[in-house]
Design an enzyme around this catalytic site. Sequence first.
Site, PDB file in Angstrom:
ATOM      1  N   ASP A 249       7.767   7.273   4.174  1.00  0.00           N
ATOM      2  CA  ASP A 249       8.316   8.555   3.720  1.00  0.00           C
ATOM      3  C   ASP A 249       9.091   8.241   2.443  1.00  0.00           C
ATOM      4  O   ASP A 249      10.228   7.776   2.505  1.00  0.00           O
ATOM      5  CB  ASP A 249       9.229   9.160   4.784  1.00  0.00           C
ATOM      6  CG  ASP A 249       9.854  10.468   4.331  1.00  0.00           C
ATOM      7  OD1 ASP A 249       9.163  11.252   3.644  1.00  0.00           O
ATOM      8  OD2 ASP A 249      11.030  10.706   4.652  1.00  0.00           O
TER       9      ASP A 249
ATOM     10  N   GLU B  96       3.295   9.924   2.586  1.00  0.00           N
ATOM     11  CA  GLU B  96       3.337  11.375   2.412  1.00  0.00           C
ATOM     12  C   GLU B  96       2.923  11.734   0.991  1.00  0.00           C
ATOM     13  O   GLU B  96       3.331  11.081   0.033  1.00  0.00           O
ATOM     14  CB  GLU B  96       4.746  11.887   2.699  1.00  0.00           C
ATOM     15  CG  GLU B  96       4.836  13.395   2.756  1.00  0.00           C
ATOM     16  CD  GLU B  96       6.214  13.856   3.190  1.00  0.00           C
ATOM     17  OE1 GLU B  96       6.391  14.077   4.398  1.00  0.00           O
ATOM     18  OE2 GLU B  96       7.094  13.971   2.324  1.00  0.00           O
TER      19      GLU B  96
ATOM     20  N   ASP C  82      14.548   9.901   8.140  1.00  0.00           N
ATOM     21  CA  ASP C  82      13.541   9.356   7.220  1.00  0.00           C
ATOM     22  C   ASP C  82      12.602   8.388   7.938  1.00  0.00           C
ATOM     23  O   ASP C  82      11.399   8.378   7.673  1.00  0.00           O
ATOM     24  CB  ASP C  82      14.224   8.662   6.034  1.00  0.00           C
ATOM     25  CG  ASP C  82      15.076   9.629   5.227  1.00  0.00           C
ATOM     26  OD1 ASP C  82      14.498  10.490   4.541  1.00  0.00           O
ATOM     27  OD2 ASP C  82      16.319   9.538   5.302  1.00  0.00           O
TER      28      ASP C  82
END
Length: 173
Positions: A8, A67, A139
Amino acid sequence: MSIILGIDPGSRITGYGVIRQVGRQLTYLGSGCIRTKVDDLPSRLKLIYAGVTEIITQFQPDYFAIEQVFMAKNADSALKLGQARGVAIVAAVNQELPVFEYAARQVKQTVVGIGSAEKSQVQHMVRTLLKLPANPQADAADALAIAITHCHVSQNAMQMSESRLNLARGRLR
């Protein structure tokens, strides 16, 4: 058996999560955050690159999932996020890992069942799916969710390929 590293990305905090997949069984291997406390962006990017490289060396993943960039309201933030993603991807490519990208909405849909899920819902489902004793940091939970998404997407793709092969051979199951 496959080991998947989920990332992430962020210019200040980059979450990571590592899981093992054996068939449909997912096992938690590790997670955490790469925190960049320096002010200048080039130094932060260097720390992200070094951190991701160290994680790859430690866990020896087979796949790297990250991502995708989303449209941010602040152009400066979007550019910094893109650069953080870039150095993380370069770290993976330098280790010859295949890179897979997933939209945040797809990750939430896969893990929670709702594409507009809240962070707390993602944390709860990651905890449940990986049988963790507590919710992971936000996160790290997002990174684990990205890795879980890769497992589901790749498994579904293999099942579809097998179905197509059986159909081509005249066998339907």
